[in-house]
Design a protein around this motif. Sequence first.
Motif, PDB file in Angstrom:
ATOM      1  N   ILE A 195       0.827  -1.210   0.000  1.00 54.55           N
ATOM      2  CA  ILE A 195       0.000   0.000   0.000  1.00 54.55           C
ATOM      3  C   ILE A 195       0.859   1.257   0.000  1.00 54.55           C
ATOM      4  CG2 ILE A 195      -1.927  -1.157   1.138  1.00 54.55           C
ATOM      5  CD1 ILE A 195      -1.044   0.224   3.749  1.00 54.55           C
ATOM      6  N   ALA A 196       0.274   2.311  -0.544  1.00 57.56           N
ATOM      7  CA  ALA A 196       0.924   3.618  -0.530  1.00 57.56           C
ATOM      8  C   ALA A 196       0.530   4.406   0.712  1.00 57.56           C
ATOM      9  CB  ALA A 196       0.553   4.409  -1.787  1.00 57.56           C
ATOM     10  N   LYS A 197      -0.740   4.290   1.129  1.00 56.14           N
ATOM     11  CA  LYS A 197      -1.188   5.034   2.305  1.00 56.14           C
ATOM     12  C   LYS A 197      -2.493   4.472   2.830  1.00 56.14           C
ATOM     13  CE  LYS A 197      -2.917   8.876  -0.616  1.00 56.14           C
ATOM     14  NZ  LYS A 197      -4.368   8.988  -0.444  1.00 56.14           N
ATOM     15  N   VAL A 198      -2.834   4.908   4.053  1.00 52.74           N
ATOM     16  CA  VAL A 198      -4.079   4.528   4.720  1.00 52.74           C
ATOM     17  C   VAL A 198      -4.914   5.785   4.921  1.00 52.74           C
ATOM     18  CG1 VAL A 198      -5.103   3.514   6.796  1.00 52.74           C
ATOM     19  CG2 VAL A 198      -2.918   2.647   5.941  1.00 52.74           C
ATOM     20  N   LEU A 199      -6.209   5.667   4.722  1.00 53.27           N
ATOM     21  CA  LEU A 199      -7.143   6.757   4.970  1.00 53.27           C
ATOM     22  C   LEU A 199      -8.023   6.363   6.146  1.00 53.27           C
ATOM     23  CD1 LEU A 199      -6.914   6.109   1.656  1.00 53.27           C
ATOM     24  CD2 LEU A 199      -8.127   8.280   1.560  1.00 53.27           C
ATOM     25  N   VAL A 200      -8.266   7.287   7.072  1.00 53.14           N
ATOM     26  CA  VAL A 200      -9.070   6.976   8.259  1.00 53.14           C
ATOM     27  C   VAL A 200     -10.148   8.023   8.471  1.00 53.14           C
ATOM     28  CG1 VAL A 200      -7.260   5.677   9.428  1.00 53.14           C
ATOM     29  CG2 VAL A 200      -7.397   8.146   9.775  1.00 53.14           C
ATOM     30  N   ARG A 201     -11.279   7.561   8.981  1.00 54.08           N
ATOM     31  CA  ARG A 201     -12.384   8.447   9.343  1.00 54.08           C
ATOM     32  C   ARG A 201     -12.913   8.025  10.704  1.00 54.08           C
ATOM     33  NH1 ARG A 201     -15.972  10.440   4.297  1.00 54.08           N
ATOM     34  NH2 ARG A 201     -16.260  12.050   5.851  1.00 54.08           N
ATOM     35  N   HIS A 202     -13.486   8.992  11.405  1.00 53.51           N
ATOM     36  CA  HIS A 202     -14.066   8.725  12.722  1.00 53.51           C
ATOM     37  C   HIS A 202     -15.509   9.216  12.710  1.00 53.51           C
ATOM     38  CE1 HIS A 202     -14.754   9.013  17.086  1.00 53.51           C
ATOM     39  NE2 HIS A 202     -13.799   8.110  17.190  1.00 53.51           N
ATOM     40  N   PRO A 203     -16.409   8.476  13.345  1.00 49.33           N
ATOM     41  CA  PRO A 203     -17.827   8.869  13.285  1.00 49.33           C
ATOM     42  C   PRO A 203     -18.171  10.150  14.023  1.00 49.33           C
ATOM     43  CG  PRO A 203     -17.527   6.986  14.759  1.00 49.33           C
ATOM     44  CD  PRO A 203     -16.216   7.196  14.056  1.00 49.33           C
ATOM     45  N   GLU A 204     -17.303  10.609  14.920  1.00 50.91           N
ATOM     46  CA  GLU A 204     -17.638  11.787  15.727  1.00 50.91           C
ATOM     47  C   GLU A 204     -16.578  12.883  15.695  1.00 50.91           C
ATOM     48  OE1 GLU A 204     -18.414  10.333  19.618  1.00 50.91           O
ATOM     49  OE2 GLU A 204     -20.186   9.189  19.035  1.00 50.91           O
ATOM     50  N   LEU A 205     -15.301  12.530  15.709  1.00 53.47           N
ATOM     51  CA  LEU A 205     -14.249  13.534  15.767  1.00 53.47           C
ATOM     52  C   LEU A 205     -14.184  14.342  14.474  1.00 53.47           C
ATOM     53  CD1 LEU A 205     -11.311  11.516  17.375  1.00 53.47           C
ATOM     54  CD2 LEU A 205     -12.875  13.119  18.503  1.00 53.47           C
ATOM     55  N   THR A 206     -13.822  15.618  14.589  1.00 53.64           N
ATOM     56  CA  THR A 206     -13.581  16.420  13.401  1.00 53.64           C
ATOM     57  C   THR A 206     -12.272  15.971  12.750  1.00 53.64           C
ATOM     58  OG1 THR A 206     -12.273  18.126  14.524  1.00 53.64           O
ATOM     59  CG2 THR A 206     -14.681  18.398  14.531  1.00 53.64           C
ATOM     60  N   ASP A 207     -12.054  16.394  11.526  1.00 54.53           N
ATOM     61  CA  ASP A 207     -10.811  16.049  10.832  1.00 54.53           C
ATOM     62  C   ASP A 207      -9.592  16.552  11.595  1.00 54.53           C
ATOM     63  OD1 ASP A 207     -12.216  14.885   8.684  1.00 54.53           O
ATOM     64  OD2 ASP A 207     -12.461  16.829   7.722  1.00 54.53           O
TER      65      ASP A 207
END
Length: 255
Positions: A137-149
């Motif tokens: 892989i080149a990179k990982v993308l992450v998201r959180h259901p509550e925290l802002t970016d």
Amino acid sequence: MDGTLLRAGDRVSARTRAALELARGAGARHIVVTGRPVPGVRGLLAALGYEGIAVCGQGAQVYDTASGRMLSALTLDRETAATALGKIEAETGALYAAVDQDGTDGHTLIEPGYRMAHPTLPARPVPHRDALWERPIAKVLVRHPELTDDELAATARSAVDGLATVTMAGPGTVELQPLGVTKATGLARAAELLGLGPADTLAFGDMPNDVPMLQWAAHGVAMANSHPELLAVADEITTSNEEDGVARVLERVYG
């Protein structure tokens, strides 16, 4: 590109196209620098008629659009990536993750619950997180259901210190890339291939992932629609991407 050169709908205005031609006619070289991986930007660059070097994947990939050849690529160790995700989740609770696979034919894989921030980018769902690591892989993308970016990026930086570089590339786009890799390192490599350096460089951006690049260049320009972190380090602030901010600067410099 997004939020800088491109308008909504991945469009480049006639004025911006003309300004790029003006700069090229004056001897300038245009290097695209984007967080998108090569497969996610190749079609767009072809549609724009771009045949130069492109720095992709937040600096991990340097790609020659004319020949369709990857000139250099750095990968994020998959075991390190999995460890980094675990460390972040120990602080934030459950995350949703995706990866950009390495290579010119790599896919963006998304685990259940992950939502792509950019709807025009293709993605392949996988049934569980372990399937994200099936190829380099080149990179990982992450998201959180509550925290802002911004909150997620700050927590991730603290949690994975020494394992990976963390950046915020746009709304809903917090990413982990190989340690030490930034848009600046990728641009430096591309410029070196052209016999150029920071003193020869005018850089444009709009998000925190552009901070190293604007600091590396002799003159860094932030769009009016930029994140406050970028506005704080820019040498100049132009109008927004929707108001041809890149074109306005190029017209002044090369007109």
